[in-house]
Design an enzyme around this catalytic site. Structure first.
Site, PDB file in Angstrom:
ATOM      1  N   ASP A 175       1.731  54.559 -38.508  1.00 20.90           N
ATOM      2  CA  ASP A 175       2.305  53.470 -39.300  1.00 20.90           C
ATOM      3  C   ASP A 175       1.241  52.452 -39.682  1.00 20.90           C
ATOM      4  O   ASP A 175       1.205  51.970 -40.825  1.00 20.90           O
ATOM      5  CB  ASP A 175       3.406  52.780 -38.499  1.00 20.90           C
ATOM      6  N   VAL A 176       0.389  52.101 -38.735  1.00 17.08           N
ATOM      7  CA  VAL A 176      -0.646  51.109 -39.014  1.00 17.08           C
ATOM      8  C   VAL A 176      -1.614  51.628 -40.077  1.00 17.08           C
ATOM      9  O   VAL A 176      -1.982  50.909 -41.018  1.00 17.08           O
ATOM     10  CB  VAL A 176      -1.399  50.736 -37.724  1.00 17.08           C
TER      11      VAL A 176
END
Length: 420
Positions: A175-176
């Site tokens: 996600d990051v």
């Protein structure tokens, strides 16, 4: 475009790099909100759209909480405005289209096809807003699969190469990475839009963000045609580059070239290891990894982590203690946090982003309450008080109640003021 003068003069405080850019943020959870927080850090006006009842899922991902707000939500939503809007209601969709028509950037992470069904898909929006930069974040590209980080770590190979057995990275790294990719990918078309007025669609997936993040590991597998191995806290192609136990804890040593390896051996009192033909270059150290590591481990066990950190740092060898998260935040050479005045939590410490832009100090507005700016934003979109009241009565929108005064909180006197 204006350009800096040749004499290096700069204003004392530059305008925010993205001043005047409006972002309509229909994303939820982590990748999209992280991307829009980065854009807000650069000065963009970000309007976060949430369902009026349940809001962003991360609002319920607590404890821990501060002032009734989940820490997960607080982590990635500062410097944003908030409107609580039901996109499934026809009147809510009409409001969303108004918001899209005035946006420079739109970002969404609906499953494929949902934005189109809501009337805010790219092809619909671009007809009335041809200059829009429209970013879609998905889990697996065009495949209609829900994108959860743990599944993407498994599917991408990240889990396969991590730990001693297949292990999830301790933060939602896919996600990051997707959030970082989205922010970078948006900035390019924004620059072109400023020059030509044309917009475009940007597509980011968690899977391909994770795959591209494999960098040298993926390339090695492509070159050799062999599946990547798992090295735990060691490095597949640099030796020694790993964790070592000491008399009282663990350190990580990164001897990234032959010169650093020789410096390491001399600092440890083992210059013979630098001259040993089994270890005198990185390719032979890879072949003889086990024998070398055994020699080094025996020496590292004779002194404490603090002693070795001092000795190796003095010798110019990259070394670090293995710290806990809170310990690492407090030990950072520069303040790693900023403090905002949150309406329910009071003084609230938040992590800084990983960059700074010279001459510009980002604002530090707290993460918004659920529906905190609904009425004001609706008025800016041209709705009358009567229309706003009707939408509230129908449950299409929600305005956050005025919060009670936050609990009195005294800052920890042991924390330096600039990092609080």
């Amino acid at each position: 475009m204006s350009r800096p003068s040749d004499n290096g003069d700069r204003p004392a405080q530059a305008a925010p790099p993205l001043a005047g850019v409006r972002v309509a943020d229909f994303s939820r959870v982590l990748a999209g909100p992280y991307a829009t927080m980065l854009l807000a850090e650069l000065g963009a006006e970000v309007i976060k759209v949430e369902h009026p009842v349940h809001g962003d899922e991360t609002r319920s991902w607590g404890p821990p909480e501060a002032g009734g707000e989940a820490a997960y939500y607080l982590a990635v939503n500062r410097n944003k405005q908030n409107i609580a809007l039901n996109l499934k209601h026809p009147d809510g969709r009409a409001v969303a289209r108004r918001l899209c028509d005035g946006a420079d950037v739109i970002i969404e992470n609906f499953r494929p096809g949902v934005a189109d069904r809501l009337g805010i898909g790219y092809e619909t929006v671009r007809r009335s807003n041809p200059g829009v930069v429209y970013c879609s974040i998905t889990g697996f590209g065009g495949a209609d699969r829900p994108g959860f980080d743990a599944v993407v770590q498994a599917e991408s190979g990240l889990m396969h190469i991590t730990g001693e057995t297949p292990t999830k990275v301790g933060v939602a790294i896919a996600d990051v990475l997707a959030g970082l990719n989205a922010a970078v990918a948006i900035l390019g078309p924004l620059h072109r839009r400023a020059l030509t007025g044309t917009g475009c669609r940007v597509e980011v997936s968690l899977l391909h963000s994770a795959l591209s993040g494999l960098v040298n590991v993926a390339q090695s597998a492509l070159v050799t045609g062999e599946e990547a191995g798992r090295y735990g806290n060691a490095h597949p192609t640099v030796v020694p580059y790993q964790t070592f136990g000491t008399a009282d804890g663990e350190i990580t040593v990164a001897a990234g070239n032959d010169g650093l390896y020789r410096a390491l051996c001399h600092a440890m009192g083992r210059p013979d290891l630098a001259e040993d033909p089994r270890f005198d270059s990185n390719p032979v150290r890879i072949v003889n990894r086990d024998a070398l590591i055994a020699e080094l481990e025996a020496v590292f066990g004779t002194r404490t982590a603090g002693e070795w950190t001092s000795v190796l740092t003095e010798a110019g060898v990259p070394v670090g203690k293995i710290r806990g998260v809170l310990e690492a935040i407090r030990a950072a050479d520069e303040p790693a946090t900023v403090t905002v005045a949150h309406p329910t939590a009071g003084p609230l410490e938040l992590m800084r982003t990983g960059f700074a832009v010279g001459g510009y100090t980002p604002r530090t507005d707290p993460p918004p309450l659920h529906g905190q700016h609904t009425r004001r934003l609706l008025a800016e979109l041209g709705l009358t008080e009567a229309e706003i009241g009707r939408l509230e009565q129908a449950g299409v929108v929600r305005q956050a109640a005025d919060p009670p005064l936050p609990h009195s909180t005294s800052p920890d006197p042991s924390v330096p003021k600039e990092s609080r």
